[in-house]
Scaffold this motif. Structure first.
Motif, PDB file in Angstrom:
ATOM      1  N   PHE A 164       2.466   1.567  -3.488  1.00 38.68           N
ATOM      2  CA  PHE A 164       1.551   1.965  -4.560  1.00 38.68           C
ATOM      3  C   PHE A 164       1.052   3.395  -4.393  1.00 38.68           C
ATOM      4  CE2 PHE A 164       0.780  -2.730  -5.128  1.00 38.68           C
ATOM      5  CZ  PHE A 164       1.435  -2.782  -6.344  1.00 38.68           C
ATOM      6  N   THR A 165       1.120   3.954  -3.170  1.00 33.31           N
ATOM      7  CA  THR A 165       0.669   5.330  -2.964  1.00 33.31           C
ATOM      8  C   THR A 165       1.847   6.310  -2.978  1.00 33.31           C
ATOM      9  OG1 THR A 165       0.757   4.997  -0.553  1.00 33.31           O
ATOM     10  CG2 THR A 165      -1.363   4.680  -1.633  1.00 33.31           C
ATOM     11  N   LEU A 172       0.836  -1.200   0.000  1.00 32.19           N
ATOM     12  CA  LEU A 172       0.000   0.000   0.000  1.00 32.19           C
ATOM     13  C   LEU A 172       0.869   1.248   0.000  1.00 32.19           C
ATOM     14  CD1 LEU A 172      -2.694   1.441   0.250  1.00 32.19           C
ATOM     15  CD2 LEU A 172      -2.595   1.090   2.721  1.00 32.19           C
ATOM     16  N   VAL A 193      -1.213   7.867   3.100  1.00 35.20           N
ATOM     17  CA  VAL A 193      -2.199   6.803   2.906  1.00 35.20           C
ATOM     18  C   VAL A 193      -3.544   7.288   3.442  1.00 35.20           C
ATOM     19  CG1 VAL A 193      -2.892   4.486   3.612  1.00 35.20           C
ATOM     20  CG2 VAL A 193      -0.513   4.944   3.052  1.00 35.20           C
ATOM     21  N   ASN A 219      -6.329   1.227  -2.129  1.00 37.15           N
ATOM     22  CA  ASN A 219      -5.240   2.058  -1.621  1.00 37.15           C
ATOM     23  C   ASN A 219      -5.643   2.784  -0.342  1.00 37.15           C
ATOM     24  OD1 ASN A 219      -7.078   3.860  -2.642  1.00 37.15           O
ATOM     25  ND2 ASN A 219      -5.549   5.234  -3.543  1.00 37.15           N
TER      26      ASN A 219
END
Length: 327
Positions: A95-96, A92, A271, A315
């Motif tokens: 990907f962020t 996570l 996040v 996400n």
């Protein structure tokens, strides 16, 4: 499984990037190591990081086993809700990360910490090393570390915890200084509007050079600091924990609404965090952090204190639970 394999999995566990298969392999090795008849591991002095990671995994196992011993179905569900996301938190965070698609695949990534008091930015690098940026600081790094070195550029102040990769040193460009490490933790202060650059080591060993001449300025060990100004380098002993005290600022939550904490943590780790049960937003949380913890550790502690659980959907982190009466 070889010692190098174990260290690799322990590193991935710490950063939250273990796959389910890797986590099972690590647990299997741990059970063998824990057996009374297992051969005692002999760690060389330069493998302190592996020892720390092993302790992290040992603590994780103890928490898990303590919860499982209760035998309650409620606890089993709570454990699953809290521990399973650990595997996905690393993905996570990755990907962020800042996107480079607009500038081309090979373009470097830029991470910036807002220039507001006590703001921080937690960064998970491609090799699972981590960086915490102080307010008003920035880091330029590649989407993947190719080649024989891992290189980043820092402006401002940041705390680095670097994963060991034998034969592939980690290099930080910061003003006039070039800092080279193999696996260690340290702080660099290099603001563009200041004439000095300061490096402080909390763990391991780093090499400091002049960026242009490549002149060796010093080799730093834990609790040592070098200040480079006007082409003069001065090394002195320090209490490193005092230098990195900025990491803890704003991380001591004393009866703070869960919603406010989630907002701050979400900004720091980049996040999005939301609540499935609105009542949880008003629960007051008491918790203290060092400021270098991974996101999964922060969420584990917050959810344990707040009688909640969390999951990862796409996400986004979703926090759920029964709520509380302490408003």
């Amino acid at each position: 499984m070889s010692l190098l394999d174990v260290k690799e999995l322990l590193e991935k566990y710490k950063s939250g990037t273990c796959t389910p298969e890797e986590l099972r392999a690590l647990e299997s090795w741990y059970e063998t190591w824990q057996h009374p008849e297992a051969e005692m591991l002999q760690w060389r002095p330069d493998e302190e990081l592996a020892q720390e990671l092993l302790q992290d995994f040992t603590d994780y196992r103890r928490r898990k086993e303590t919860l499982f011993r209760s035998g309650s179905r409620h606890i089993w569900l709570k454990v699953a809700a809290v521990l399973i996301p650990i595997i996905g938190i690393g993905a996570l965070l990755w990907f962020t990360r800042p996107s480079a698609k607009d500038a081309g695949v090979a373009s470097p990534l830029l991470a910036v910490s807002p220039n507001t008091p006590e703001s921080k930015r937690f960064i998970l690098l491609p090799d699972s090393s981590t960086v915490v940026l102080r307010e008003g600081s920035s880091l330029i790094y590649p989407a993947s570390f190719n080649g024989n070195t891992r290189e980043v550029t820092l402006k401002g102040e940041g705390y680095f915890d670097i994963r060991q990769q034998p034969g592939k040193p980690f290099v930080i460009h910061s003003g006039r200084l070039l800092t080279t490490v193999l696996g260690t933790a340290f702080n660099i202060k290099a603001y563009p509007d200041q004439t000095s650059v300061t490096v402080t080591v909390t763990r391991g060993k780093v090499k400091i050079e002049d960026e242009q001449s490549r002149k060796l300025l010093g080799i730093l060990l834990p609790d040592q600091q070098i200040v480079y100004e006007n082409e003069v380098a001065a090394t002195k002993p320090v209490k490193a924990e005092e230098t990195v005290a900025w990491l803890k600022k704003g991380m001591d939550f004393n009866s703070i609404p869960f919603e406010d904490i989630a907002r701050q943590i979400g900004e720091q780790y980049q996040v999005p965090i939301s609540f499935a049960n609105p009542a949880l937003r008003h629960c007051r949380i008491r918790a203290t952090f060092e400021g270098t913890e991974s996101l999964d550790k922060v969420l584990y502690i917050l959810c344990t204190v707040g009688n909640a659980s969390y999951s990862v959907e796409g996400n986004e982190v979703i926090i759920d639970g029964k709520g509380c009466t302490d408003k």
